[in-house]
Design a protein around this motif. Structure first.
Motif, short mmCIF file in Angstrom:
data_model
loop_
_atom_site.label_atom_id
_atom_site.label_comp_id
_atom_site.label_asym_id
_atom_site.label_seq_id
_atom_site.Cartn_x
_atom_site.Cartn_y
_atom_site.Cartn_z
N ASP A 76 0.81 -1.22 0.00
CA ASP A 76 0.00 0.00 0.00
C ASP A 76 0.84 1.27 0.00
N ARG A 77 2.16 1.13 -0.05
CA ARG A 77 3.01 2.32 -0.21
C ARG A 77 3.20 2.69 -1.68
N VAL A 78 2.72 1.86 -2.60
CA VAL A 78 2.85 2.12 -4.03
C VAL A 78 1.47 2.20 -4.65
N ASP A 79 1.21 3.29 -5.37
CA ASP A 79 -0.06 3.43 -6.08
C ASP A 79 0.17 2.98 -7.53
N LEU A 80 0.23 1.65 -7.71
CA LEU A 80 0.48 1.07 -9.03
C LEU A 80 -0.83 0.99 -9.78
N THR A 81 -0.91 1.65 -10.93
CA THR A 81 -2.19 1.76 -11.64
C THR A 81 -2.16 1.21 -13.06
N ALA A 82 -0.96 0.88 -13.60
CA ALA A 82 -0.91 0.41 -14.99
C ALA A 82 0.38 -0.37 -15.23
N VAL A 83 0.33 -1.23 -16.25
CA VAL A 83 1.49 -1.97 -16.71
C VAL A 83 1.59 -1.77 -18.22
N PHE A 84 2.84 -1.68 -18.72
CA PHE A 84 3.09 -1.49 -20.14
C PHE A 84 3.96 -2.63 -20.64
N ALA A 107 -4.01 -11.64 -12.74
CA ALA A 107 -3.47 -11.78 -11.39
C ALA A 107 -3.71 -10.55 -10.53
N THR A 108 -3.65 -9.36 -11.13
CA THR A 108 -3.74 -8.13 -10.35
C THR A 108 -4.94 -7.27 -10.71
N GLY A 109 -5.54 -7.52 -11.86
CA GLY A 109 -6.62 -6.67 -12.34
C GLY A 109 -6.14 -5.38 -12.97
N LEU A 110 -4.83 -5.18 -13.04
CA LEU A 110 -4.30 -3.94 -13.60
C LEU A 110 -4.45 -3.91 -15.12
N PRO A 111 -4.71 -2.73 -15.68
CA PRO A 111 -4.74 -2.63 -17.13
C PRO A 111 -3.33 -2.76 -17.70
N VAL A 112 -3.19 -3.58 -18.74
CA VAL A 112 -1.91 -3.77 -19.41
C VAL A 112 -2.01 -3.16 -20.81
N TYR A 113 -1.13 -2.21 -21.09
CA TYR A 113 -1.10 -1.52 -22.38
C TYR A 113 0.06 -2.06 -23.21
N ASP A 114 -0.14 -2.12 -24.50
CA ASP A 114 0.86 -2.65 -25.42
C ASP A 114 1.72 -1.51 -25.97
N THR A 115 3.05 -1.58 -25.75
CA THR A 115 3.96 -0.55 -26.28
C THR A 115 4.66 -0.99 -27.56
N TYR A 116 4.54 -2.26 -27.94
CA TYR A 116 5.36 -2.78 -29.03
C TYR A 116 5.09 -2.05 -30.34
#
Length: 411
Positions: A76-84, A107-116
């Protein structure tokens, strides 16, 4: 319900920084800490008050092989909101030239965006749409200019600058050491995703060092960059000295030994020979139909430092010559301290063309993109030997080494 800060500190974060058990090398180098380990030990203070997105892939792991996204998501010390995700994807399910697209991580419910294959304003728009304040990069590199993750780093830095985002690079070891830069330097007119900017074929840098160089030398304007260096890493260290587990950065990079030869033997992607994709030893096995024992013999006659060549026969399960038995060589590095992968790759090209009448470059001249100019191809076609080809890039390599020196973080 999310765990308390104290619970997280004593479980996930503690596990993240625990030394790997087992080998003597791991025990000797227990003091090495990656950028993520140092960030975690600090309590993530660098990310305080920030919505965070992480550019990573399966190599973004802790010593106990937990993914850093999973670790930070639970804290809870990190406000992680997205993965790329880069080429091959965040969870690594795609083969070369592919990615996983946009999805929500199960696994986390986080939105994963494609950078490729995204860069510039379109990638900046993805960062803006994600709502992050800070973009964190943590991917294991292998030390070669044409390995695309360093250009994902470059593209994401430029996009973060355009989007007004902070950019934080968490450092990891160069698995083939950071002792020296080797090979030809890219000429700008040959820039592609396997080489955006003029750096050496084997750059001899870590990703944090490259980020510093990119920001100052190649971006239109410097990005708001912060790097978290490793502690306990020396430029002479190979990967096994780190005590870190090896997670394949891509499907055809199964071991640190693959990385050791890759910056030279990947040049065979630019030919009609198999570079070993579809075998258990990609980039160590090279061959084609019609190649026989004469190639290994010719290569061994050169007495290249630290390496020997074995006559080999194999049948790739995919890629070039799929399902067909072909002949060639297996590259055996017996002294990695003196082994020069780029010179070795050039020597193998020269000898293959000499002993096998079927040798040909790919019709799209992909070899020029890999080497960074047309010079290697045209010199070999003109009959140049290994020493002559290598001498052709001496001045440009010396200039790159001088520039590189300003951005090195480790002794």
């Amino acid at each position: 319900m999310r765990p308390s800060r104290r619970a997280v500190l004593t479980t996930a974060t503690a596990a993240a920084v625990a030394a790997a058990p087992g080998t003597a090398a791991a025990q000797r180098h227990r003091q090495l800490r990656t950028g993520f380990e140092r960030l975690a030990r600090s309590g993530y203070t660098l990310l305080d008050g920030q919505k965070v997105g992480v550019v990573t892939n399966p190599t973004g792991t802790t010593r106990d092989v937990r993914h850093i996204v999973d670790v930070m998501h639970e804290d809870d010390r990190v406000d992680l909101t997205a993965v790329f995700g880069p080429e091959h994807g965040f969870r690594g399910t795609a083969q070369a030239g592919g990615s996983e697209g946009r999805y929500d991580d199960p696994a986390t419910g986080l939105p994963v965006y494609d950078t490729y294959l995204k860069s510039g304003r379109p990638l900046a728009d993805i960062f803006t749409a994600s709502g992050v304040d800070t973009v964190v990069f943590d991917i294991q590199d292998v030390g070669a200019r044409f390995y695309t993750y360093i250009w994902t780093l470059y593209d994401c830095m430029e996009a973060a600058r355009l989007a007004g985002k902070r950019f934080v690079v968490l450092d990891r070891p160069n698995p083939v050491t950071g002792r020296a830069a080797l090979g030809p330097v890219l000429h700008k007119e040959f820039a592609t995703f396997v080489g955006r900017q003029p750096i050496a074929q084997a750059h001899g840098m870590t990703v944090a060092e490259l980020a510093r160089l990119f920001s100052e030398e190649f971006l239109t304007e410097p990005v708001q960059l912060e790097t978290v260096a490793m502690s306990g890493w020396k430029r002479s260290d190979f990967y096994d000295a780190s005590g870190l587990p090896w997670v394949p950065p891509s499907p055809n990079m199964p071991t640190p030994e693959t990385a050791l030869v890759y910056s030279g033997t990947c040049l065979f992607e630019g030919t009609n020979l198999s570079e070993g994709r579809g075998t258990t030893r990609p980039f160590e096995l090279i061959g084609a139909e019609g190649v026989d024992r004469r190639w290994a013999a010719a290569a061994n006659e050169l007495a290249l430092p630290g390496v020997r060549f074995r006559e080999a026969y194999f049948a790739p399960t995919f890629s070039k010559f799929q399902g067909r038995t072909i002949g060639g060589v297996q590259v055996h590095v017996h002294d990695r301290d003196v082994f020069d992968p780029v010179r070795t790759g050039i020597a193998l090209l020269v000898t293959a063309k000499k002993v096998w009448s079927g040798f040909a470059w790919r019709s799209d001249h992909w070899i020029d993109k890999l080497t960074g100019s047309a010079r290697v191809r045209t010199m070999i076609d003109a009959g140049a030997d290994t020493d002559e080809v290598v001498a052709g890039w001496r001045e440009e390599l010396a200039a790159f080494r001088r520039m590189r020196r300003k951005y090195l973080l480790y002794r």
